[in-house]
Design a protein around this motif. Structure first.
Motif, short mmCIF file in Angstrom:
data_model
loop_
_atom_site.label_atom_id
_atom_site.label_comp_id
_atom_site.label_asym_id
_atom_site.label_seq_id
_atom_site.Cartn_x
_atom_site.Cartn_y
_atom_site.Cartn_z
N LEU A 64 75.25 -42.94 120.10
CA LEU A 64 74.60 -44.23 119.90
C LEU A 64 75.61 -45.28 119.42
CD1 LEU A 64 71.35 -43.09 118.03
CD2 LEU A 64 71.57 -43.79 120.44
N PRO A 65 75.41 -46.53 119.84
CA PRO A 65 76.29 -47.59 119.34
C PRO A 65 75.90 -48.01 117.92
CG PRO A 65 74.60 -48.51 120.77
CD PRO A 65 74.40 -47.02 120.78
N PHE A 66 76.80 -48.74 117.24
CA PHE A 66 76.56 -49.18 115.87
C PHE A 66 75.26 -49.97 115.76
CE2 PHE A 66 76.99 -52.52 112.58
CZ PHE A 66 76.88 -51.70 111.47
N GLU A 67 74.99 -50.81 116.77
CA GLU A 67 73.80 -51.67 116.74
C GLU A 67 72.53 -50.84 116.50
OE1 GLU A 67 76.24 -51.96 119.06
OE2 GLU A 67 77.03 -53.67 117.95
N HIS A 68 72.56 -49.61 116.98
CA HIS A 68 71.36 -48.78 116.87
C HIS A 68 71.12 -48.32 115.42
CE1 HIS A 68 68.27 -46.26 118.89
NE2 HIS A 68 68.39 -45.56 117.80
N VAL A 69 72.16 -48.26 114.63
CA VAL A 69 71.98 -47.73 113.27
C VAL A 69 72.04 -48.81 112.19
CG1 VAL A 69 72.83 -45.44 113.86
CG2 VAL A 69 74.43 -47.12 112.95
#
Lengths: 396, 64
Positions: free
Chosen positions: A54-59
């Motif tokens: 997952l990309p950072f935006e997801h977390v």
């Protein structure tokens, strides 16, 4: 109150900032965060962040625009190193001295590590940077050892297995999640991991690491066996980040010791993983390292800082996803509790209730989200009737 | 008022159902959020806001 400082820029810290504004506080807010990142969510780090790349935006825990609207000043990365309660002053490692009227301590925990040399390939998992490093390293580590059978270790084991790696979990407990749940649950979980191809070495101590050319080649057990591994995750628990507070005069034990309102000193409160407080519903001192508690406790501390003086007595909630199992629990599972299974354990969907001194104090759902939610009411009702001197529990 | 959910983010904690049982439900098999009312009445606003606040996965949004 003109200035509130929040020490800790993660889930509890962010929730405190949001609660301050939601409660109408319009003064200055400073957030001191040790990590270089704006608030992000930790639960996905051992699961989807690694397994699904997952990309950072997801977390991240807040959209940048929404974070901006809160009007807090984010001092990151910055570490607090001294608290002067008399002068109402916080000192940062970089030298800054920050005055405050109200203080919320949400510094969290750090992973425990083994003493002694640590070859390349030995990791801990707490931060986004840890997870990113692990994600990369797993690409060149066909054999993975996980040391520790708690929630983090077992989740990471399931994740590594999902990526097709050889995984061995090593722990000195008799079954997984031994600190959280009864043996019946832990043994069932062990069976599910084994069915998924995870090897378990239980009730054995780790003696040290084997290395070749400075890189990990295996984990040496106390019985002489060597578990071959190019990568090892050490997940043997955490310790509250309180060392910097030892000279402050605040009561420090296993965490920052607070009263039933999460207050450590006048105008000083603690929230999240680092806070140990008197839960007046259970009649026990609790420190909870779970995601929901960070949000709930931060909200409670803010109300109390602003004058509410209410006991914080939540029904603790946790969840863990491992393979195809969704574990969720409400309440607490003391060692001397009696377990009652509702439903059929063999069916792969049931609720386990924990009784203590005639009360329902814990409920665990095994792939049973709705049935568990319905059980929650029983915990609430059981707590309503509690008289403090009736129930004495210690929770690990 | 329009409620938006992101099932891909949902972790099945069920906290939204506790906060606003008329607006949210969960799938039985995995606990993923189900939206019962996309355009709830105005009197549900406080419950929806509470659900947004307690959702540990930030999977709920509100558009006016």
């Amino acid at each position: 109150m003109r200035t509130v400082i929040v020490v800790g820029g993660s889930a509890a810290g962010l929730a405190a900032v949001q609660a301050l504004r939601a409660e109408g506080y319009r003064g200055r807010i400073l957030v001191v965060g040790a990590e270089p990142h704006l608030p992000y969510d930790r639960p996905p780090l051992s699961k989807g962040f690694i397994a699904d790349n997952l990309p950072f935006e997801h977390v991240r825990l807040s959209e940048p625009a929404l974070l901006n609207e809160l009007g807090a000043e984010w001092l990151i990365p910055a570490r607090a190193c001294e608290l002067d309660l008399d002068r109402r002053m916080l000192r940062l490692e970089a030298g800054d001295r920050l005055g405050f009227d109200g203080l919320i301590l949400a510094t969290g925990v750090s992973p425990r590590v083994f003493p002694g040399p640590r070859p390349n390939g030995v990791y801990t998992l707490r931060s986004l940077d840890d997870a990113a490093a692990l994600r990369t390293a797993l690409g060149s580590a066909p054999q993975v050892a996980v040391i520790g059978t708690g929630v983090l270790g077992m989740e990471f084991a399931a994740t590594a297995r999902k990526l097709g790696l050889d995984v061995t979990v090593i722990g000195n407990a008799p079954h997984p999640l031994a600190r959280q749940f009864p043996a019946a649950i832990g043994n069932l979980l062990a069976a599910r991991h084994r069915a998924a191809g995870v090897m378990l070495r239980l009730e054995v101590q780790v003696a040290g690491f084997e290395e070749k050319g400075g890189h990990l080649s295996g984990v040496r057990l106390a019985d002489g066996d060597i578990v071959p591994a190019e990568l090892a995750l050490v997940a043997i628990g955490s310790q509250p980040d309180v060392d910097w507070l030892r000279t402050s005069g605040l009561p420090i034990g296993d965490g920052i010791l607070c009263d039933a309102c999460c207050r450590a000193a006048p105008g000083v409160y603690a929230a999240g993983d680092v806070a140990s407080w008197w839960h007046s519903g259970y009649g026990a001192r609790l420190r909870i390292e779970h995601r929901m508690n960070a949000t709930e406790q931060a909200g409670a501390t803010v109300k109390n800082l602003l004058g509410a003086a209410e006991d914080f007595r939540p029904i603790p909630f946790m969840w863990s996803d491992q393979h195809d199992i969704k574990l969720q629990s409400y309440g607490i599972f003391p060692d001397d509790g009696e377990v009652e299974i509702e439903g059929d354990m063999a069916s792969g969907r049931f609720v386990a209730l924990c009784h203590n001194q005639g009360r329902v104090v814990g409920a665990l759902g095994w792939n049973a989200v709705k049935a568990l939610r319905q059980s929650r009411m029983r915990l609430v009702e059981a707590m309503e009737g509690i008289r403090l001197d009736e129930l004495q529990l210690t929770v690990g | 008022m329009r409620v938006l959910i992101e099932q891909a983010r949902c972790c099945g904690a069920g906290q939204c159902v506790l906060a606003a049982p008329d607006i949210f439900d969960q799938r039985e098999e995995d606990g993923i959020v189900i939206l019962l009312q996309e355009n709830p009445p105005e009197e549900s606003r406080a419950d929806v806001l509470q659900a947004i606040k307690v959702c540990p996965a930030l999977a709920i949004r509100l558009e006016d």
